[in-house]
Scaffold this motif. Structure first.
Motif, PDB file in Angstrom:
ATOM      1  N   ASN A   1     -11.780   2.728  -5.006  1.00 28.26           N
ATOM      2  CA  ASN A   1     -11.290   2.282  -3.699  1.00 28.26           C
ATOM      3  C   ASN A   1     -11.723   3.321  -2.660  1.00 28.26           C
ATOM      4  O   ASN A   1     -12.476   4.247  -2.991  1.00 28.26           O
ATOM      5  CB  ASN A   1      -9.768   2.056  -3.723  1.00 28.26           C
ATOM      6  CG  ASN A   1      -8.986   3.338  -3.960  1.00 28.26           C
ATOM      7  OD1 ASN A   1      -9.399   4.428  -3.569  1.00 28.26           O
ATOM      8  ND2 ASN A   1      -7.842   3.215  -4.614  1.00 28.26           N
TER       9      ASN A   1
ATOM     10  N   PHE B   1     -10.293   5.724  -1.505  1.00 30.64           N
ATOM     11  CA  PHE B   1      -9.824   7.086  -1.773  1.00 30.64           C
ATOM     12  C   PHE B   1     -10.462   7.655  -3.040  1.00 30.64           C
ATOM     13  O   PHE B   1     -10.941   8.779  -3.054  1.00 30.64           O
ATOM     14  CB  PHE B   1      -8.296   7.114  -1.869  1.00 30.64           C
ATOM     15  CG  PHE B   1      -7.632   6.574  -0.646  1.00 30.64           C
ATOM     16  CD1 PHE B   1      -7.615   7.311   0.531  1.00 30.64           C
ATOM     17  CD2 PHE B   1      -7.067   5.321  -0.649  1.00 30.64           C
ATOM     18  CE1 PHE B   1      -7.041   6.803   1.683  1.00 30.64           C
ATOM     19  CE2 PHE B   1      -6.479   4.803   0.501  1.00 30.64           C
ATOM     20  CZ  PHE B   1      -6.465   5.545   1.667  1.00 30.64           C
ATOM     21  N   THR B   2     -10.451   6.856  -4.134  1.00 27.90           N
ATOM     22  CA  THR B   2     -10.987   7.354  -5.409  1.00 27.90           C
ATOM     23  C   THR B   2     -12.520   7.445  -5.353  1.00 27.90           C
ATOM     24  O   THR B   2     -13.105   8.275  -6.045  1.00 27.90           O
ATOM     25  CB  THR B   2     -10.608   6.435  -6.577  1.00 27.90           C
ATOM     26  OG1 THR B   2     -11.265   5.169  -6.417  1.00 27.90           O
ATOM     27  CG2 THR B   2      -9.105   6.214  -6.662  1.00 27.90           C
TER      28      THR B   2
ATOM     29  N   ALA C   1       0.830  -1.210   0.000  1.00 28.66           N
ATOM     30  CA  ALA C   1       0.000   0.000   0.000  1.00 28.66           C
ATOM     31  C   ALA C   1       0.860   1.254   0.000  1.00 28.66           C
ATOM     32  O   ALA C   1       0.404   2.316  -0.355  1.00 28.66           O
ATOM     33  CB  ALA C   1      -0.926  -0.009   1.204  1.00 28.66           C
ATOM     34  N   GLN C   2       2.129   1.122   0.415  1.00 35.76           N
ATOM     35  CA  GLN C   2       2.975   2.302   0.505  1.00 35.76           C
ATOM     36  C   GLN C   2       3.929   2.439  -0.673  1.00 35.76           C
ATOM     37  O   GLN C   2       4.876   3.200  -0.617  1.00 35.76           O
ATOM     38  CB  GLN C   2       3.726   2.287   1.836  1.00 35.76           C
ATOM     39  CG  GLN C   2       2.762   2.541   3.001  1.00 35.76           C
ATOM     40  CD  GLN C   2       3.477   2.608   4.320  1.00 35.76           C
ATOM     41  OE1 GLN C   2       4.573   2.081   4.466  1.00 35.76           O
ATOM     42  NE2 GLN C   2       2.855   3.257   5.294  1.00 35.76           N
ATOM     43  N   THR C   3       3.693   1.679  -1.714  1.00 32.05           N
ATOM     44  CA  THR C   3       4.528   1.776  -2.905  1.00 32.05           C
ATOM     45  C   THR C   3       3.723   2.423  -4.026  1.00 32.05           C
ATOM     46  O   THR C   3       2.562   2.079  -4.228  1.00 32.05           O
ATOM     47  CB  THR C   3       4.984   0.369  -3.347  1.00 32.05           C
ATOM     48  OG1 THR C   3       5.700  -0.235  -2.274  1.00 32.05           O
ATOM     49  CG2 THR C   3       5.872   0.442  -4.574  1.00 32.05           C
ATOM     50  N   ILE C   4       4.346   3.356  -4.727  1.00 30.44           N
ATOM     51  CA  ILE C   4       3.688   3.985  -5.874  1.00 30.44           C
ATOM     52  C   ILE C   4       3.382   2.911  -6.919  1.00 30.44           C
ATOM     53  O   ILE C   4       4.240   2.093  -7.236  1.00 30.44           O
ATOM     54  CB  ILE C   4       4.601   5.086  -6.455  1.00 30.44           C
ATOM     55  CG1 ILE C   4       4.674   6.272  -5.482  1.00 30.44           C
ATOM     56  CG2 ILE C   4       4.129   5.524  -7.828  1.00 30.44           C
ATOM     57  CD1 ILE C   4       5.608   7.390  -5.905  1.00 30.44           C
ATOM     58  N   GLU C   5       2.139   2.908  -7.397  1.00 26.81           N
ATOM     59  CA  GLU C   5       1.728   1.908  -8.392  1.00 26.81           C
ATOM     60  C   GLU C   5       1.572   2.567  -9.756  1.00 26.81           C
ATOM     61  O   GLU C   5       0.790   3.503  -9.898  1.00 26.81           O
ATOM     62  CB  GLU C   5       0.380   1.292  -8.004  1.00 26.81           C
ATOM     63  CG  GLU C   5       0.451   0.380  -6.793  1.00 26.81           C
ATOM     64  CD  GLU C   5      -0.937  -0.043  -6.324  1.00 26.81           C
ATOM     65  OE1 GLU C   5      -1.886  -0.075  -7.141  1.00 26.81           O
ATOM     66  OE2 GLU C   5      -1.071  -0.313  -5.122  1.00 26.81           O
ATOM     67  N   ILE C   6       2.313   2.058 -10.746  1.00 24.84           N
ATOM     68  CA  ILE C   6       2.177   2.557 -12.116  1.00 24.84           C
ATOM     69  C   ILE C   6       1.416   1.516 -12.931  1.00 24.84           C
ATOM     70  O   ILE C   6       1.843   0.367 -13.024  1.00 24.84           O
ATOM     71  CB  ILE C   6       3.555   2.825 -12.752  1.00 24.84           C
ATOM     72  CG1 ILE C   6       4.327   3.881 -11.945  1.00 24.84           C
ATOM     73  CG2 ILE C   6       3.404   3.268 -14.208  1.00 24.84           C
ATOM     74  CD1 ILE C   6       5.750   4.130 -12.428  1.00 24.84           C
ATOM     75  N   THR C   7       0.271   1.908 -13.480  1.00 24.97           N
ATOM     76  CA  THR C   7      -0.486   1.027 -14.371  1.00 24.97           C
ATOM     77  C   THR C   7      -0.192   1.473 -15.799  1.00 24.97           C
ATOM     78  O   THR C   7      -0.614   2.561 -16.203  1.00 24.97           O
ATOM     79  CB  THR C   7      -1.998   1.139 -14.075  1.00 24.97           C
ATOM     80  OG1 THR C   7      -2.208   0.891 -12.693  1.00 24.97           O
ATOM     81  CG2 THR C   7      -2.794   0.148 -14.902  1.00 24.97           C
ATOM     82  N   PRO C   8       0.576   0.664 -16.561  1.00 25.81           N
ATOM     83  CA  PRO C   8       0.981   1.121 -17.895  1.00 25.81           C
ATOM     84  C   PRO C   8      -0.214   1.345 -18.828  1.00 25.81           C
ATOM     85  O   PRO C   8      -1.249   0.674 -18.695  1.00 25.81           O
ATOM     86  CB  PRO C   8       1.859  -0.018 -18.423  1.00 25.81           C
ATOM     87  CG  PRO C   8       2.246  -0.804 -17.211  1.00 25.81           C
ATOM     88  CD  PRO C   8       1.107  -0.664 -16.251  1.00 25.81           C
TER      89      PRO C   8
ATOM     90  N   PHE D   1      -8.674   3.110 -13.713  1.00 25.80           N
ATOM     91  CA  PHE D   1      -8.421   2.736 -12.311  1.00 25.80           C
ATOM     92  C   PHE D   1      -9.724   2.268 -11.661  1.00 25.80           C
ATOM     93  O   PHE D   1     -10.807   2.676 -12.069  1.00 25.80           O
ATOM     94  CB  PHE D   1      -7.769   3.882 -11.523  1.00 25.80           C
ATOM     95  CG  PHE D   1      -8.527   5.185 -11.526  1.00 25.80           C
ATOM     96  CD1 PHE D   1      -9.593   5.399 -10.681  1.00 25.80           C
ATOM     97  CD2 PHE D   1      -8.139   6.223 -12.375  1.00 25.80           C
ATOM     98  CE1 PHE D   1     -10.278   6.612 -10.678  1.00 25.80           C
ATOM     99  CE2 PHE D   1      -8.812   7.433 -12.379  1.00 25.80           C
ATOM    100  CZ  PHE D   1      -9.886   7.625 -11.531  1.00 25.80           C
TER     101      PHE D   1
END
Lengths: 159, 159
Positions: free
Chosen positions: A54, A56-57, A20-27, A51
Motif C-alpha cells: 500500500n 505506506f508499506t 483506515a483509523q482502526t487497527i487491523e489484525i490479520t490472523p 500483507f
C-alpha cells in the motif's frame, strides 16, 4: 438527487476514514498458503501471504519456506527486496558472485535489478519473510530455473 | 583541478553503484540489542535492530521482545506501522477501543496517527517484528506510559 449523491458520498468517505483509523489484525495463516509454482521455484516451496503493498508499506510481505534442495528461479526486483531469515539455513547467490550462506536471524538486502536466487541448502530447510518492494505495479521479474549444477556445484566459503 | 574533481567524483560514484548492486547480508544480532527505555516502555523489553529506513524500505525494521507484563507507552506513528508477531501472545489496544489479543503469526497494521500501545499479556511474553514507516524523518510520537490499570483493567473479549 445531487443532495442524495452528496450524502451517499459522505457516508462512504466516513466509512473509509473510520476503517483506515482502526487497527487491523490479520490472523495467522488467514489466507491459504500456496505451493511455489514449478515454473518459478525448484523443489518444495510454500508461500504464505502476510500483507499487501500500500502507500505506506510500498511492498508485499510474505513468508516463504523452502524444503532442503528447494530454491527460487533466477530473478530480479525492480525496487529491491528485504529478506528476514526466520528458520534454518539457506543460500543466496547473485549472478557472477559466490554462493553465500544465510541463517535464521540474518537480514538480506537484494538491491534493485540484481539477478539472483535464494533458497534452502542441499541438506537443510530455510524459511524467510520477504518484503518485495513495488515499482509500477511489479515487484519481481522472473528468469530461468536454477539448475542442479548451479545449486550444488559451488562450495560456499566458510566464514 | 576540475579534471581531478571529476575523476574523484567518478570513483565515488562507481563505488556507490558497485556497493548498491551487491547483496548485503546483515548477520543475526550483528548490532547490540538495547533494553527498552523506561520512559517509553514498561517492564522488560529488548529491542534489536533489523534494517534501517531507505528510499525502498521507507521504514525501520526491528525485532522487539516483551517479557510478561511489559508493553510500550501510548504512541502514534506518522506513517503507520506493521507488526509481524513472531512468538507468544500479546495485547494491542487503540485509544477508545477494546484490548485485543495477538498471537504468533498474526500481522497487525497500525494506521497513521492512531494512538495505541502493544506488548505482552500479563502472563505471557510476546515478540514481534516492527516495521515503522517514516514521515519527515520520524517514525513514532511517544506519549504517556500505560498504567497498570489500563494494562490489566479490561478483560479482552474471547474470540
Amino acid at each position: 438527487m445531487k443532495k442524495l449523491i452528496a450524502a451517499a458520498s459522505l457516508v462512504i468517505l466516513s466509512t473509509a476514514i473510520a476503517r483506515a483509523q482502526t487497527i487491523e489484525i490479520t490472523p495467522n495463516a488467514s489466507a491459504p498458503s500456496a505451493l511455489g509454482d514449478a515454473k518459478l521455484f525448484s523443489g518444495h516451496v510454500v508461500v504464505a501471504s502476510l500483507f499487501p503493498a500500500n502507500e505506506f508499506t510500498h511492498g508485499t510481505g510474505g513468508h516463504v519456506t523452502f524444503a532442503p534442495g528447494a530454491r527460487t528461479a533466477w530473478h530480479t526486483h525492480p525496487a529491491g527486496q528485504m529478506l528476514i531469515v526466520t528458520s534454518g539455513k539457506g543460500w543466496v547467490q547473485q549472478e557472477g558472485g559466490e554462493k553465500r550462506e544465510i541463517n535464521s536471524g540474518d537480514v538480506v538486502w537484494i538491491p534493485v535489478g540484481v539477478n539472483h536466487w535464494h533458497g534452502a541448502t542441499n541438506k537443510t530447510g530455510m524459511g524467510h519473510i520477504a518484503i518485495s518492494y513495488m515499482k509500477e505495479g511489479k515487484n519481481v521479474e522472473w528468469g530461468k530455473l536454477v539448475t542442479d549444477e548451479e545449486f550444488v556445484g559451488q562450495v560456499p566459503p566458510r566464514d
